[in-house]
Design an enzyme around this catalytic site. Sequence first.
Site, short mmCIF file in Angstrom:
data_model
loop_
_atom_site.label_atom_id
_atom_site.label_comp_id
_atom_site.label_asym_id
_atom_site.label_seq_id
_atom_site.Cartn_x
_atom_site.Cartn_y
_atom_site.Cartn_z
N CYS A 1 -0.41 4.06 2.21
CA CYS A 1 -0.16 3.92 3.65
C CYS A 1 1.31 4.17 3.98
CB CYS A 1 -0.50 2.50 4.13
SG CYS A 1 -1.98 1.82 3.42
N ASP A 2 2.23 3.69 3.13
CA ASP A 2 3.65 3.64 3.52
C ASP A 2 4.58 4.53 2.70
OD1 ASP A 2 2.91 1.76 5.42
OD2 ASP A 2 3.12 0.11 4.00
N CYS B 1 0.83 -1.21 0.00
CA CYS B 1 0.00 0.00 0.00
C CYS B 1 0.86 1.26 0.00
CB CYS B 1 -0.93 -0.03 1.22
SG CYS B 1 -1.91 1.45 1.39
#
Length: 316
Positions: free
Chosen positions: A144-145, A141
């Site tokens: 997200c990261d 992701c």
Amino acid sequence: MNKPKSKKMENQLTIIGSGPAGLTAALYAARGNLNPLVIEGFPAGGQLTLTTDVENYPGFPDGIMGPELMDKFKEQSVRFGAEIVNGEIAKVDFSSSRLRLFLDDETEIETKSVIISTGASAKMLGLEEESLLLGKGVSTCATCDGFFFRDQIVTVVGGGDSAMEEALFLTKFARKVYLIHRREIFRASQIMLDRAKANPKIEFILNTEIKKINNPDENKVTNAILHNKKTSGTTELDTDAVFIAIGHIPNTDIFKDYLDLNENGYILTKEGTKTNIPGVFACGDVQDWEYRQAVTAAGSGCMAAIDTERYLSNLK
Ligand code: NAP
């Protein structure tokens, strides 16, 4: 809403999953007075909560962020009376007409009908070190990261729209993005591929697979070992992160003893959203391996609610 207090519940309709399919089913079912209970699952809101800009959902000409779109879906279904429960279904029993579902805290739900909208999860490469490094340089992701790799070098694996989207998103943070694909023909749509190719930060490495991801101190990725399928050559690529974007697996494990699935594990539906078990319907990515779009998932969620309403009124 938190999990129900009682350890046993009964209701007319339980919806499993809270992506575009599940929450659209909830909206229509709530407006049809079916008092749906939605078990959110993880991630609550489905895959769109892991994405950034959604540019192809009709009605939002300037695009909308995935999490914001899912908040709106939820708000709209709650407004008409859908009850949302934070939790996951761990087990089902469809062996009799008393359809039974068990939450992860063992609460039992007996329900007259079920709409399955559990979606699909990211596929992994199958490397030994992959799961150990998840969250420590390996990710599925970028949204997200990606932030953690500001001014660093990152690598995306895959040749579909997801890989292009991840690579483009990562250019906002990373100083260099490698895109590794095992062939030279792409599944990605032309517009996404063209955008990725036009971005000077993205470098394509084709006909290549990752054989190993190296992590000398176990907390950080430093490089990946690549295998060129055409030349059979092996090279080492310096990279601080590997983002895997190679497709999805339908979340059907808990249903496999009862429902007809295809060879890839997707639920088979007929006459709209009916499964092989009366009263159990399926919609969204868990039964759609072809289109897999938020808008098609939402459309099939609407169909599932209408099919359920007809089923329940015939029971009466
Ligand atoms: P996909 O289209 O199935 O593409 C998966 C890619 O990963 C393929 O290129 C495949 O290679 C590669 N791959 C699969 N297994 C692999 C492995 N073990 N090792 C290395 N590579 C592997 O999946 P997706 O990109 O997730 O897209 C899914 C659907 O969502 C598509 O319909 C797509 O259009 C849609 N989507 C749309 C958007 C958007 O419109 N913004 C964004 C994301 C996704 P091969 O080609 O060699 O099989």
